[in-house]
Motif scaffolding. Structure first.
Motif, PDB file in Angstrom:
ATOM      1  N   ALA A   1      42.735  41.879  77.481  1.00  0.00           N
ATOM      2  CA  ALA A   1      42.228  40.569  78.000  1.00  0.00           C
ATOM      3  C   ALA A   1      41.313  40.047  78.907  1.00  0.00           C
ATOM      4  CB  ALA A   1      43.155  39.175  77.899  1.00  0.00           C
ATOM      5  N   THR A   2      39.710  39.832  79.233  1.00  0.00           N
ATOM      6  CA  THR A   2      38.983  39.872  80.416  1.00  0.00           C
ATOM      7  C   THR A   2      38.578  38.494  80.105  1.00  0.00           C
ATOM      8  OG1 THR A   2      37.263  40.056  78.411  1.00  0.00           O
ATOM      9  CG2 THR A   2      38.321  41.927  79.176  1.00  0.00           C
ATOM     10  N   PRO A   3      37.763  38.346  81.902  1.00  0.00           N
ATOM     11  CA  PRO A   3      37.225  36.611  81.297  1.00  0.00           C
ATOM     12  C   PRO A   3      36.478  36.508  80.893  1.00  0.00           C
ATOM     13  CG  PRO A   3      37.584  37.832  83.319  1.00  0.00           C
ATOM     14  CD  PRO A   3      37.901  39.051  82.529  1.00  0.00           C
ATOM     15  N   ALA A   4      35.325  37.704  80.008  1.00  0.00           N
ATOM     16  CA  ALA A   4      34.497  37.174  78.974  1.00  0.00           C
ATOM     17  C   ALA A   4      35.175  36.743  77.339  1.00  0.00           C
ATOM     18  CB  ALA A   4      33.587  38.335  78.844  1.00  0.00           C
ATOM     19  N   THR A   5      36.915  37.661  77.327  1.00  0.00           N
ATOM     20  CA  THR A   5      36.984  37.464  75.791  1.00  0.00           C
ATOM     21  C   THR A   5      37.812  36.331  76.033  1.00  0.00           C
ATOM     22  OG1 THR A   5      39.051  38.157  76.885  1.00  0.00           O
ATOM     23  CG2 THR A   5      37.418  39.546  75.288  1.00  0.00           C
ATOM     24  N   VAL A   6      38.798  35.406  77.154  1.00  0.00           N
ATOM     25  CA  VAL A   6      39.007  34.342  77.161  1.00  0.00           C
ATOM     26  C   VAL A   6      38.612  33.284  77.485  1.00  0.00           C
ATOM     27  CG1 VAL A   6      41.219  32.947  79.167  1.00  0.00           C
ATOM     28  CG2 VAL A   6      41.381  35.846  78.039  1.00  0.00           C
ATOM     29  N   SER A   7      37.265  33.298  78.226  1.00  0.00           N
ATOM     30  CA  SER A   7      37.259  31.819  78.018  1.00  0.00           C
ATOM     31  C   SER A   7      36.295  31.949  76.472  1.00  0.00           C
ATOM     32  CB  SER A   7      35.263  33.017  79.042  1.00  0.00           C
ATOM     33  OG  SER A   7      34.294  33.219  78.651  1.00  0.00           O
ATOM     34  N   ARG A   8      36.130  32.776  76.193  1.00  0.00           N
ATOM     35  CA  ARG A   8      35.253  32.645  74.963  1.00  0.00           C
ATOM     36  C   ARG A   8      36.448  32.028  73.957  1.00  0.00           C
ATOM     37  NH1 ARG A   8      32.393  37.159  74.768  1.00  0.00           N
ATOM     38  NH2 ARG A   8      34.377  38.696  73.984  1.00  0.00           N
ATOM     39  N   GLN A   9      37.287  32.319  73.542  1.00  0.00           N
ATOM     40  CA  GLN A   9      38.692  31.650  73.265  1.00  0.00           C
ATOM     41  C   GLN A   9      38.768  29.991  73.093  1.00  0.00           C
ATOM     42  OE1 GLN A   9      41.159  35.238  74.150  1.00  0.00           O
ATOM     43  NE2 GLN A   9      42.013  34.967  72.071  1.00  0.00           N
ATOM     44  N   MET A  10      38.396  30.301  74.433  1.00  0.00           N
ATOM     45  CA  MET A  10      38.576  28.559  75.388  1.00  0.00           C
ATOM     46  C   MET A  10      37.399  27.913  75.344  1.00  0.00           C
ATOM     47  SD  MET A  10      40.121  29.180  79.088  1.00  0.00           S
ATOM     48  CE  MET A  10      41.931  29.187  79.356  1.00  0.00           C
ATOM     49  N   ASN A  11      36.190  28.611  74.395  1.00  0.00           N
ATOM     50  CA  ASN A  11      35.121  27.983  73.930  1.00  0.00           C
ATOM     51  C   ASN A  11      34.306  27.284  75.153  1.00  0.00           C
ATOM     52  OD1 ASN A  11      35.084  28.665  71.425  1.00  0.00           O
ATOM     53  ND2 ASN A  11      36.911  26.419  71.517  1.00  0.00           N
ATOM     54  N   ILE A  12      35.272  28.341  76.555  1.00  0.00           N
ATOM     55  CA  ILE A  12      33.977  27.377  77.572  1.00  0.00           C
ATOM     56  C   ILE A  12      32.674  28.789  78.279  1.00  0.00           C
ATOM     57  CG2 ILE A  12      34.469  27.596  80.331  1.00  0.00           C
ATOM     58  CD1 ILE A  12      37.366  26.001  79.298  1.00  0.00           C
ATOM     59  N   ASP A  13      31.687  28.178  78.906  1.00  0.00           N
ATOM     60  CA  ASP A  13      31.187  28.991  79.391  1.00  0.00           C
ATOM     61  C   ASP A  13      31.383  29.161  81.232  1.00  0.00           C
ATOM     62  OD1 ASP A  13      29.859  29.461  77.545  1.00  0.00           O
ATOM     63  OD2 ASP A  13      28.321  26.800  77.604  1.00  0.00           O
ATOM     64  N   LEU A  14      31.274  29.985  81.861  1.00  0.00           N
ATOM     65  CA  LEU A  14      31.799  30.294  83.243  1.00  0.00           C
ATOM     66  C   LEU A  14      30.217  29.941  83.791  1.00  0.00           C
ATOM     67  CD1 LEU A  14      33.636  33.682  82.790  1.00  0.00           C
ATOM     68  CD2 LEU A  14      34.440  31.244  83.619  1.00  0.00           C
ATOM     69  N   PRO A  15      30.814  28.946  84.646  1.00  0.00           N
ATOM     70  CA  PRO A  15      28.845  28.990  85.388  1.00  0.00           C
ATOM     71  C   PRO A  15      28.847  30.440  86.541  1.00  0.00           C
ATOM     72  CG  PRO A  15      30.951  27.803  85.497  1.00  0.00           C
ATOM     73  CD  PRO A  15      32.072  28.373  85.255  1.00  0.00           C
ATOM     74  N   SER A  16      27.590  29.749  86.647  1.00  0.00           N
ATOM     75  CA  SER A  16      26.917  31.006  86.829  1.00  0.00           C
ATOM     76  C   SER A  16      26.930  31.739  88.390  1.00  0.00           C
ATOM     77  CB  SER A  16      25.108  30.835  87.189  1.00  0.00           C
ATOM     78  OG  SER A  16      25.226  29.544  87.599  1.00  0.00           O
ATOM     79  N   LYS A  17      27.907  30.413  88.533  1.00  0.00           N
ATOM     80  CA  LYS A  17      28.529  30.347  90.631  1.00  0.00           C
ATOM     81  C   LYS A  17      29.430  30.914  91.262  1.00  0.00           C
ATOM     82  CE  LYS A  17      24.582  28.295  92.296  1.00  0.00           C
ATOM     83  NZ  LYS A  17      24.550  26.921  93.077  1.00  0.00           N
ATOM     84  N   ALA A  18      30.494  30.862  89.501  1.00  0.00           N
ATOM     85  CA  ALA A  18      31.460  31.513  89.255  1.00  0.00           C
ATOM     86  C   ALA A  18      32.316  32.996  90.472  1.00  0.00           C
ATOM     87  CB  ALA A  18      32.408  31.231  88.446  1.00  0.00           C
ATOM     88  N   ALA A  19      33.279  32.512  90.853  1.00  0.00           N
ATOM     89  CA  ALA A  19      33.325  33.999  91.592  1.00  0.00           C
ATOM     90  C   ALA A  19      35.211  33.903  91.154  1.00  0.00           C
ATOM     91  CB  ALA A  19      32.869  33.412  93.174  1.00  0.00           C
ATOM     92  N   ASP A  20      35.604  35.105  91.767  1.00  0.00           N
ATOM     93  CA  ASP A  20      37.398  35.346  91.845  1.00  0.00           C
ATOM     94  C   ASP A  20      37.539  34.255  90.471  1.00  0.00           C
ATOM     95  OD1 ASP A  20      39.395  36.330  92.717  1.00  0.00           O
ATOM     96  OD2 ASP A  20      40.181  34.249  93.464  1.00  0.00           O
ATOM     97  N   ILE A  21      36.700  35.622  89.410  1.00  0.00           N
ATOM     98  CA  ILE A  21      37.404  34.930  87.625  1.00  0.00           C
ATOM     99  C   ILE A  21      38.864  36.249  87.669  1.00  0.00           C
ATOM    100  CG2 ILE A  21      36.881  34.969  85.299  1.00  0.00           C
ATOM    101  CD1 ILE A  21      33.738  35.139  87.058  1.00  0.00           C
ATOM    102  N   ARG A  22      39.945  35.226  87.066  1.00  0.00           N
ATOM    103  CA  ARG A  22      40.756  35.836  87.014  1.00  0.00           C
ATOM    104  C   ARG A  22      41.290  35.417  85.722  1.00  0.00           C
ATOM    105  NH1 ARG A  22      44.979  35.715  92.243  1.00  0.00           N
ATOM    106  NH2 ARG A  22      42.804  35.838  93.908  1.00  0.00           N
ATOM    107  N   ALA A  23      41.686  36.346  84.525  1.00  0.00           N
ATOM    108  CA  ALA A  23      42.111  35.340  83.218  1.00  0.00           C
ATOM    109  C   ALA A  23      43.165  36.750  82.813  1.00  0.00           C
ATOM    110  CB  ALA A  23      41.109  35.710  81.800  1.00  0.00           C
ATOM    111  N   ALA A  24      44.068  36.121  81.756  1.00  0.00           N
ATOM    112  CA  ALA A  24      44.883  36.095  81.536  1.00  0.00           C
ATOM    113  C   ALA A  24      45.285  36.451  79.640  1.00  0.00           C
ATOM    114  CB  ALA A  24      46.564  36.538  81.956  1.00  0.00           C
ATOM    115  N   ARG A  25      45.856  36.502  78.391  1.00  0.00           N
ATOM    116  CA  ARG A  25      46.051  36.071  77.091  1.00  0.00           C
ATOM    117  C   ARG A  25      47.852  36.723  77.531  1.00  0.00           C
ATOM    118  NH1 ARG A  25      44.033  35.342  72.255  1.00  0.00           N
ATOM    119  NH2 ARG A  25      45.605  35.734  70.513  1.00  0.00           N
ATOM    120  N   GLN A  26      48.162  35.938  77.032  1.00  0.00           N
ATOM    121  CA  GLN A  26      49.709  36.303  76.483  1.00  0.00           C
ATOM    122  C   GLN A  26      49.973  35.711  75.372  1.00  0.00           C
ATOM    123  OE1 GLN A  26      53.598  33.039  77.571  1.00  0.00           O
ATOM    124  NE2 GLN A  26      53.893  35.042  78.901  1.00  0.00           N
ATOM    125  N   ASN A  27      50.614  37.311  73.982  1.00  0.00           N
ATOM    126  CA  ASN A  27      50.817  37.052  73.300  1.00  0.00           C
ATOM    127  C   ASN A  27      52.301  35.989  73.171  1.00  0.00           C
ATOM    128  OD1 ASN A  27      47.885  38.391  72.485  1.00  0.00           O
ATOM    129  ND2 ASN A  27      49.777  39.858  72.625  1.00  0.00           N
TER     130      ASN A  27
END
Length: 179
Positions: A55-81
């Motif tokens: 899981a990456t921030p890009a894949t998780v944000s896509r699954q959440m239907n969220i566009d990460l803000p351009s000024k987002a920093a310290d981005i962390r993501a996880a997916r738990q099956n």
């Protein structure tokens, strides 16, 4: 009469010996089955729920239907099956001045609630932010929180947000979803 008593004792002795023999023969099989069952349960427990290491921030944000803000920093993501549903976590920091615009684009069901104090009793969440080396938003003071959607459109079942002010100029956004 002595013969009947002797015959009765012999019968009990044979039955006891048979029971002991049966235990000796089936005991190892029972413990082998028991060990296999425990081992199998442990294997299933370690697999589900389990963290998806890809899981990456890009894949998780896509699954959440969220566009990460351009000024987002310290981005962390996880997916738990999970067994039936998967848990999704996304957290990042934003300049505090950009938080309201980000929250508005999500169109939460209601205005976020302000919570000044940490919650007194916090249940352990199924998908904890501690997996991302972050404190749980419920354990923090000065948090705005609420449900974005439940149910949500598409595959997403629910999405919740919490915003914790880190200082005068920066806030951390916590997003937790069930897919």
């Amino acid at each position: 009469m002595t013969r009947t008593l002797h015959h009765s004792r012999a019968k009990r002795l044979v039955l006891a010996a048979g029971a002991v023999a049966a235990l000796c023969l089936t005991g190892p099989l029972l413990s082998a089955c028991s060990g296999a069952t425990e081992s199998g349960a442990a294997d299933r427990t370690s697999e589900v729920p389990g963290w998806d290491e890809t899981a990456t921030p890009a894949t998780v944000s896509r699954q959440m239907n969220i566009d990460l803000p351009s000024k987002a920093a310290d981005i962390r993501a996880a997916r738990q099956n999970g067994f039936q549903d998967d848990g999704l976590l996304l957290a990042f920091t934003l300049p505090t001045s950009g938080v309201n615009a980000f929250v508005e684009q999500l169109r939460p069901e209601r205005e976020l609630r302000q919570r000044d104090e940490p919650r007194k009793s916090v249940a352990k969440p199924m998908t904890p932010f501690s997996h991302l080396d972050l404190p749980e938003p419920e354990s923090l003071p000065d948090v705005r929180e609420g449900q974005v959607c439940a149910p949500c459109g598409g595959d997403l079942n629910s999405l919740a947000i919490a915003v914790h002010r880190l200082g005068d100029s920066e806030s951390r956004v916590y997003l937790r979803a069930v897919d």
